[in-house]
Design an enzyme around this catalytic site. Structure first.
Site, PDB file in Angstrom:
ATOM      1  N   GLN A 275      49.366 109.007  31.665  1.00 59.32           N
ATOM      2  CA  GLN A 275      48.102 108.397  32.046  1.00 59.32           C
ATOM      3  C   GLN A 275      47.389 109.295  33.022  1.00 59.32           C
ATOM      4  OE1 GLN A 275      48.764 104.659  34.203  1.00 59.32           O
ATOM      5  NE2 GLN A 275      50.918 105.138  34.325  1.00 59.32           N
TER       6      GLN A 275
ATOM      7  N   GLY B 102      42.395 107.641  30.849  1.00 58.03           N
ATOM      8  CA  GLY B 102      43.021 106.452  30.298  1.00 58.03           C
ATOM      9  C   GLY B 102      44.531 106.601  30.176  1.00 58.03           C
TER      10      GLY B 102
ATOM     11  N   VAL C 124      47.948 106.817  27.538  1.00 58.55           N
ATOM     12  CA  VAL C 124      48.373 107.187  26.184  1.00 58.55           C
ATOM     13  C   VAL C 124      49.722 106.528  25.900  1.00 58.55           C
ATOM     14  CG1 VAL C 124      48.933 109.067  24.608  1.00 58.55           C
ATOM     15  CG2 VAL C 124      47.159 109.387  26.338  1.00 58.55           C
TER      16      VAL C 124
ATOM     17  N   LYS D 180      45.529 106.354  22.461  1.00 64.09           N
ATOM     18  CA  LYS D 180      44.872 106.514  23.758  1.00 64.09           C
ATOM     19  C   LYS D 180      43.975 105.321  24.035  1.00 64.09           C
ATOM     20  CE  LYS D 180      41.989 109.542  26.525  1.00 64.09           C
ATOM     21  NZ  LYS D 180      41.246 110.803  26.603  1.00 64.09           N
TER      22      LYS D 180
ATOM     23  N   ASP E  74      38.029 120.043  29.974  1.00 68.40           N
ATOM     24  CA  ASP E  74      39.210 119.682  30.771  1.00 68.40           C
ATOM     25  C   ASP E  74      40.443 120.436  30.277  1.00 68.40           C
ATOM     26  OD1 ASP E  74      40.476 118.409  32.848  1.00 68.40           O
ATOM     27  OD2 ASP E  74      40.879 116.567  31.758  1.00 68.40           O
TER      28      ASP E  74
END
Length: 494
Positions: free
Chosen positions: A172, A176, A178, A192, A289
């Site tokens: 996490q 969120g 997973v 997810k 990211d």
């Protein structure tokens, strides 16, 4: 000679026999019909109730309204005391059954209304989150197929995750949680569950979903489908079972799992995947990211770029996007951080940090290190500028890698980490450089062994001319070789 209703026994003096009538009979047993039934009911009257004579015996019974065996020598007959028609136990039983029936009806109505409410809520979420109609419209515009992204129901994913049991959590973060899920066909997937989505961005989310569902690259985690029946959409990805790159670099017990060759291959595969997203996808995709925890490894240590929660699609006629700054400290492009101008060079910077991690085995950001070493990108570029590169390289990389190869990868990382985005290479250029270096390693695997600098100096006193020739040819085969490197500039204020 003994007649019916009699029995025969030996004579008492031992000679001959003797006949006797059976019990309940009397008469002469030697004569035909000599033994006759005794009517006990008349003779002895053994019953207090009703007496019924039977051959050789009798039966006593009690008249109606009484109970017992009817015998004088037994329990006799006693009157039956009539019970009240409605006993208290009957009342309690009736009330209980009635209550249960009422409870059953109320429960049935409650669950029916609840399921109806949930069904309406799912329909509402489905429509708010875009739903199948929006998918069909956007896919038809791209001449796609609704099958390119499978639509799951809320119930399917609840069963797959055991109602989102905590034991199923894979990880996490900011985007969120997973979960590990098992579909009905026993396919293992990663589900997810994102954070609350801004409703104004639903169409943009659906647009990204469709683009990602059409990506078909071996080094990008495949998006299998989604669910629109919950408050926020759920995304279903292929399951990659060997942890993250960060696990194998930093986590205790994993440190020695990645050889130098494996690290170089993972770097090349990651660069190739990002190059595909930037230049070869149907619309340019900026990941935003990139970090070692978002690079997954399968059982063969093949890299899979994951987590597109922060990704953005770039229109064909735009060169940059102004967005709210998102990313992870330690990997965040300083130029993007200050200007909020998002370009593909932001991904290049983050990839440079991952390269530095692969080379040094250090975390991108660690407050356990000295203050001037906390930020890996600053520490790494400072070591290169001060010619202290090999002091911070991971021990296994030093033992297995050729110094020239290590330098080439390090200089590529330093160029990716330049403060100005325009001074950084593109992901395509980085991928080509790493691919060229891998080809050289595959073509000449003996280079790493026979051309090791320390070994050559210890055994021969100087590096052999043959090794020098190979290393020079390797360097000249790459666009940015060590001999042509521009010194890395560290700007003040970074």
């Amino acid at each position: 000679m003994c007649q019916e209703n009699s029995n025969c026994t030996d004579a008492e003096n031992g000679n001959g026999y003797q006949c006797r009538c059976l019990e309940g009979f009397q008469g002469n047993p030697y004569l035909q019909n000599g033994c006759q039934d005794i009517n006990e009911c008349v003779i002895s009257q053994p019953c207090v109730g009703i007496c019924t004579n039977l051959p050789g015996t009798y039966n006593c019974s009690c008249p109606e309204g009484s109970q017992g065996d009817g015998r004088k020598d037994g329990k006799g007959c006693t009157p039956i005391i009539h019970e009240k028609r409605f006993r208290s136990i009957d009342v309690v039983l009736g009330v209980s059954i009635s209550f249960l029936l009422v409870l059953l009806v109320v429960s049935w109505l409650y669950w029916g209304l609840r399921e109806r409410k949930i069904s309406r809520q799912r329909e509402k979420f489905f429509l708010e989150n875009g739903g199948r109609l929006m998918l069909q419209r956007l896919l038809s515009e791209r001449k796609g197929s609704i099958e390119s992204a499978r639509i799951f129901t809320d119930e399917e994913l609840k069963k797959a995750t055991d109602h989102y049991n905590e034991s199923r959590i894979l990880g996490q973060g900011g985007q969120g949680i997973v979960y590990r899920g098992i579909l009905l066909d026993n396919t293992v997937v990663a589900i997810k569950k994102a954070k609350v989505l801004d409703r104004s961005q639903v169409e943009e989310f659906i647009n990204e979903l469709i683009i990602l569902s059409q990506i078909n690259h071996r080094n990008v985690v495949k998006l299998i489908g989604c669910c629109f029946e919950t408050e926020v959409p759920l995304l279903v990805y292929e399951f990659v079972n060997n942890g993250t790159l960060a696990d194998h670099i930093h986590k205790c017990g994993y440190e020695n799992t990645l050889s130098w060759k494996a690290r170089l291959r993972i770097a090349g595969e990651t660069a190739g995947a990002l190059s595909y997203l930037h230049f070869d996808a149907s619309a340019q995709i900026l990941h935003r990211d990139i970090k070692s925890t978002n690079i997954l490894l399968d059982e063969n240590f093949t890299a899979k770029v994951a987590d597109f929660g922060a990704s953005r699609l770039v229109p064909l006629d735009w060169t940059q996007l102004t967005t709210l700054v998102q990313g992870t400290l330690g990997y965040l492009d300083p130029e993007y951080f200050h200007s909020s101008q998002l370009t593909e060079k932001s991904d290049v910077y983050s990839f440079g940090v991952v390269l530095a991690e692969l080379l040094t085995g250090l975390r991108a950001l660690s407050f356990e290190r000295a203050e001037n070493e906390r930020n890996l990108s600053l520490y790494f570029t400072s070591a290169i500028k001060g010619e202290r590169l090999f002091e911070i390289i991971d021990l296994r990389v030093l033992n297995e890698g050729n110094p020239e190869e290590i330098k080439e990868v390090a200089m590529l990382a330093s160029r990716c980490l330049r403060v100005k985005g325009e001074d950084r290479p593109t992901m395509k250029e980085a991928a080509m450089e790493l691919e060229g270096l891998m080809r050289v390693m595959d073509r000449h695997p003996w280079v790493n062994q026979s051309c090791d600098l320390e070994e050559s100096e210890h055994l021969l006193g100087e590096r052999s001319s043959e090794c020098d020739g190979i290393l020079k040819s390797n360097a000249s085969g790459n666009a940015d070789s060590i001999s042509n490197q521009v010194p890395f500039e560290i700007e003040s204020g970074r």
